[in-house]
Design a protein around this motif. Structure first.
Motif, short mmCIF file in Angstrom:
data_model
loop_
_atom_site.label_atom_id
_atom_site.label_comp_id
_atom_site.label_asym_id
_atom_site.label_seq_id
_atom_site.Cartn_x
_atom_site.Cartn_y
_atom_site.Cartn_z
N ALA A 1 -36.22 38.01 -20.31
CA ALA A 1 -34.95 38.80 -20.95
C ALA A 1 -33.52 38.37 -20.14
O ALA A 1 -33.81 37.66 -19.11
N VAL A 2 -32.42 38.98 -20.49
CA VAL A 2 -31.28 38.96 -19.88
C VAL A 2 -30.78 40.17 -19.62
O VAL A 2 -30.52 41.17 -20.55
N VAL A 3 -30.02 40.52 -18.55
CA VAL A 3 -29.35 41.51 -17.79
C VAL A 3 -27.75 40.85 -18.10
O VAL A 3 -27.64 40.16 -16.95
N VAL A 4 -26.80 41.57 -18.65
CA VAL A 4 -25.65 41.03 -18.76
C VAL A 4 -24.53 42.15 -18.33
O VAL A 4 -24.56 43.16 -18.70
N ALA A 5 -23.73 41.95 -17.34
CA ALA A 5 -22.71 42.70 -16.89
C ALA A 5 -21.69 42.80 -17.41
O ALA A 5 -20.92 41.66 -17.50
N VAL A 6 -21.26 43.59 -18.32
CA VAL A 6 -20.22 43.63 -18.96
C VAL A 6 -18.93 44.27 -18.40
O VAL A 6 -18.00 44.22 -19.19
N ALA A 7 -19.10 45.08 -17.51
CA ALA A 7 -18.03 45.87 -16.85
C ALA A 7 -18.74 46.24 -15.40
O ALA A 7 -19.87 46.32 -15.27
N PRO A 8 -17.80 46.78 -14.46
CA PRO A 8 -18.47 47.28 -13.33
C PRO A 8 -19.47 48.63 -13.51
O PRO A 8 -19.02 49.31 -14.42
N ASN A 9 -20.73 48.24 -13.18
CA ASN A 9 -21.66 49.19 -13.33
C ASN A 9 -22.06 49.59 -14.70
O ASN A 9 -22.41 50.72 -15.08
N GLN A 10 -21.76 48.59 -15.71
CA GLN A 10 -22.22 48.73 -17.06
C GLN A 10 -22.84 47.31 -17.58
O GLN A 10 -22.41 46.38 -17.40
N PHE A 11 -24.31 47.78 -17.72
CA PHE A 11 -25.09 46.53 -17.89
C PHE A 11 -25.75 46.48 -19.36
O PHE A 11 -26.01 47.91 -19.57
N LEU A 12 -25.81 45.69 -20.12
CA LEU A 12 -26.57 45.46 -21.44
C LEU A 12 -27.94 44.52 -21.27
O LEU A 12 -27.57 43.67 -20.58
N GLY A 13 -28.82 45.03 -21.89
CA GLY A 13 -30.29 43.96 -21.92
C GLY A 13 -30.50 43.51 -23.18
O GLY A 13 -29.89 44.19 -24.12
N PHE A 14 -30.92 42.17 -23.32
CA PHE A 14 -31.53 41.51 -24.41
C PHE A 14 -32.54 41.07 -24.35
O PHE A 14 -32.74 40.37 -23.15
N ILE A 15 -33.27 41.00 -25.41
CA ILE A 15 -34.63 40.58 -25.57
C ILE A 15 -34.80 39.78 -26.61
O ILE A 15 -34.06 40.32 -27.69
N PRO A 16 -35.68 38.69 -26.81
CA PRO A 16 -35.72 37.86 -28.05
C PRO A 16 -36.14 38.62 -29.19
O PRO A 16 -36.13 37.97 -30.28
N SER A 17 -36.68 39.86 -29.17
CA SER A 17 -37.51 40.37 -30.21
C SER A 17 -36.68 41.44 -30.70
O SER A 17 -37.02 42.15 -31.67
N SER A 18 -35.30 41.58 -30.49
CA SER A 18 -34.61 42.85 -30.79
C SER A 18 -33.15 42.22 -31.24
O SER A 18 -32.75 41.38 -30.23
N VAL A 19 -32.69 42.46 -32.61
CA VAL A 19 -31.30 42.18 -32.78
C VAL A 19 -30.18 43.09 -31.78
O VAL A 19 -29.13 42.44 -31.48
N GLU A 20 -30.59 44.23 -31.38
CA GLU A 20 -29.86 45.09 -30.94
C GLU A 20 -29.98 45.07 -29.24
O GLU A 20 -30.97 45.04 -29.01
N PRO A 21 -29.00 45.20 -28.47
CA PRO A 21 -28.98 45.03 -27.29
C PRO A 21 -29.36 46.62 -26.55
O PRO A 21 -29.53 47.49 -27.40
N ILE A 22 -30.06 46.60 -25.35
CA ILE A 22 -30.47 47.92 -24.93
C ILE A 22 -29.47 48.23 -23.84
O ILE A 22 -29.22 47.48 -23.13
N GLY A 23 -29.15 49.62 -23.98
CA GLY A 23 -28.19 50.06 -23.09
C GLY A 23 -27.09 50.84 -23.77
O GLY A 23 -26.87 50.71 -24.96
N PRO A 24 -25.72 50.78 -22.95
CA PRO A 24 -25.47 50.51 -21.94
C PRO A 24 -26.02 51.11 -20.60
O PRO A 24 -26.46 52.36 -20.78
N SER A 25 -26.20 50.49 -19.51
CA SER A 25 -27.06 51.46 -18.30
C SER A 25 -26.02 50.97 -17.27
O SER A 25 -25.52 49.92 -16.99
N GLU A 26 -26.08 52.20 -16.36
CA GLU A 26 -25.45 52.11 -15.01
C GLU A 26 -26.31 51.43 -13.84
O GLU A 26 -25.85 51.17 -12.85
N ASP A 27 -27.41 51.37 -14.06
CA ASP A 27 -28.33 51.05 -13.12
C ASP A 27 -29.17 49.73 -13.58
O ASP A 27 -30.21 49.72 -14.38
N TRP A 28 -28.82 48.58 -13.09
CA TRP A 28 -29.34 47.23 -13.35
C TRP A 28 -30.69 46.98 -12.85
O TRP A 28 -31.49 46.53 -13.70
N GLY A 29 -31.16 47.58 -11.95
CA GLY A 29 -32.50 47.60 -11.52
C GLY A 29 -33.29 48.10 -12.40
O GLY A 29 -34.71 47.77 -12.59
#
Length: 337
Positions: free
Chosen positions: A281-309
Motif C-alpha cells: 500500500a502507499v501513504v501519500v503526504a498531501v499537506a503538512p500532517n495530512q495523509f491519505l492511504g491507498f490500497i490495490p483493492s479499493s477505489v477510494e483512498p483511506i483518510g485523511p489522517s494526521e497520524d501517518w504511523g
C-alpha cells in the motif's frame, strides 16, 4: 516449456522488473511487533530527512545509483533497524534496490495500460494480482515475461500464450498484467479457459475482446482522471464469472495507474532484512500532517489522517502486508509545530 532466460536486462526488461511493486504482497501476514522505519532515500547534499530522525535505533547509509532511472529524488539511502547494525546495513541495500526498481518503473511509464488477463481462468475469485506475472511486447522478436518473486525475465518469445502459461506456472497466480499495445493481437485460447478485463471509453464503444468471449460484461469504473477510460469490459466463459471480474478489476487498474504519479521516498513496516519487498500500500503526504492511504483493492483512498504511523498500521492490516510505501514531501511528515 523451457523459455530462454535473458541474461542482460534491456530497458524494456527493467521496466517489467518493477511493474507490480505497488500491487503485490509477497510475505505472509505479520504484525507480530510494531512496524518500524525500514529505509528512505535522499540527496546527500541535502542530508537525510530530519522528520525521520529518532525512528531508527541503528542506521546505515550508502550511496545509491539507479541503473536505468534518470529522474530520481535520491542518491543516498539510509537503512534502519531496531535490532542490530548488521540488519540496518542489509536494509540499506534492500532500500536502494527497491526504490530504484520503483523509480525505473515510473521513469519508463510502464503500467499505464488497461488490460489484465487470466490465461487459466479464476472462477469465484475475481481479479487477484498478488504475485502475478507481467507480459509485454518485446519488440519485433515477440513478448517478454517477468516473474515478480524472483525478478527473472524470460523471452522474448513469439508464442505469448505459452509464455503466459509458463508465468502462471512460476507464480502460481492465474492473473497476468498484459500490455498488448493499441492494436491488441488476439489471445488464442483453444480451451476457452481464459478470462480478462479491459478499460475503455464508453463513448468509443466496447473494445474488441482480447480473446474468445463467452460472456461479456461492461461496468462503469472511475478511470477518467488516470486517462484509462470510464468503464471496464470483462470476458469469461461463464456469465457469473464475467460479472465478478468486472466488479473486482476496477480497483487494481486504478491503483496501478495512480501509482505512476507517486514518488516514494521510503518504506515503513515489519523489518525482515531478507531482500527487497513489494510494498502492499502507499501513504501519500498531501499537506503538512495530512495523509491519505491507498490500497490495490479499493477505489477510494483511506483518510485523511494526521497520524501517518497509525495509517501505516491500518494499511498493513487491511492488505495483510509487511511493507508500505511513504510518498510526498518529507517536510510534510514532520511533527506538528
Amino acid at each position: 516449456m523451457q523459455p530462454h532466460r535473458t541474461q542482460v536486462l534491456s530497458q524494456v526488461s527493467s521496466l517489467v522488473f518493477v511493474a507490480l511493486l505497488g500491487l503485490v504482497t509477497w510475505s505472509t501476514p505479520a504484525l507480530a511487533h510494531k512496524p518500524g522505519m525500514i529505509g528512505y532515500g535522499y540527496f546527500d547534499y541535502r542530508g537525510p530527512p530530519k522528520e525521520f530522525e529518532g525512528l531508527c535505533k541503528y542506521k546505515a547509509s550508502r550511496s545509491c545509483t539507479c541503473k536505468w532511472a534518470h529522474n530520481v529524488s535520491f542518491n543516498t539511502v539510509d537503512g534502519c533497524s531496531n535490532e542490530s547494525q548488521a540488519m540496518a546495513e542489509k536494509e540499506a541495500e534492500n532500500t536502494c534496490m527497491t526504490l530504484c526498481m520503483r523509480a525505473e518503473r515510473d521513469n519508463g511509464g510502464f503500467g499505464g495500460g488497461g488490460s489484465v488477463l487470466s490465461p487459466v481462468g479464476a472462477s469465484g475469485k475475481g481479479v487477484s494480482l498478488e504475485g502475478a506475472g507481467t507480459l509485454i511486447p518485446g519488440g519485433q522478436e515477440g513478448y517478454v515475461g517477468f516473474v515478480p518473486r524472483t525478478g527473472e525475465v524470460v523471452g522474448p518469445l513469439t508464442e505469448k500464450e505459452k509464455l503466459g502459461a509458463w508465468l502462471v506456472e512460476q507464480t502460481q497466480v492465474p492473473w497476468l498484467w498484459y500490455e498488448p499495445g493499441k492494436e491488441a493481437p488476439r489471445w488464442e485460447d483453444p480451451t476457452d479457459s481464459a478470462a480478462f478485463a479491459q478499460a475503455f471509453w464508453s463513448q468509443e464503444g466496447s473494445p474488441r475482446p482480447l480473446g474468445s468471449c463467452g460472456y461479456s460484461v461492461q461496468q462503469a469504473c472511475p478511470l477518467e482522471d488516470v486517462k484509462l477510460g470510464d468503464s471496464i469490459q470483462a470476458c469469461a466463459s461463464k456469465e457469473e464469472e464475467a460479472r465478478l471480474i468486472a466488479e473486482t478489476a476496477c480497483a487494481p487498474l486504478r491503483y496501478n495507474a495512480l501509482s505512476l504519479k507517486w514518488r516514494p521516498l521510503g518504506m515503513m513496516g515489519i523489518p525482515q532484512g531478507e531482500g527487497p519487498r513489494a510494498p502492499s500500500a502507499v501513504v501519500v503526504a498531501v499537506a503538512p500532517n495530512q495523509f491519505l492511504g491507498f490500497i490495490p483493492s479499493s477505489v477510494e483512498p483511506i483518510g485523511p489522517s494526521e497520524d501517518w504511523g497509525r495509517l501505516v498500521e491500518e494499511l498493513l492490516e487491511r492488505t495483510q502486508g509487511t511493507t508500505v510505501w511513504l510518498a510526498g514531501p518529507p517536510s510534510f511528515y514532520g511533527p506538528k509545530e
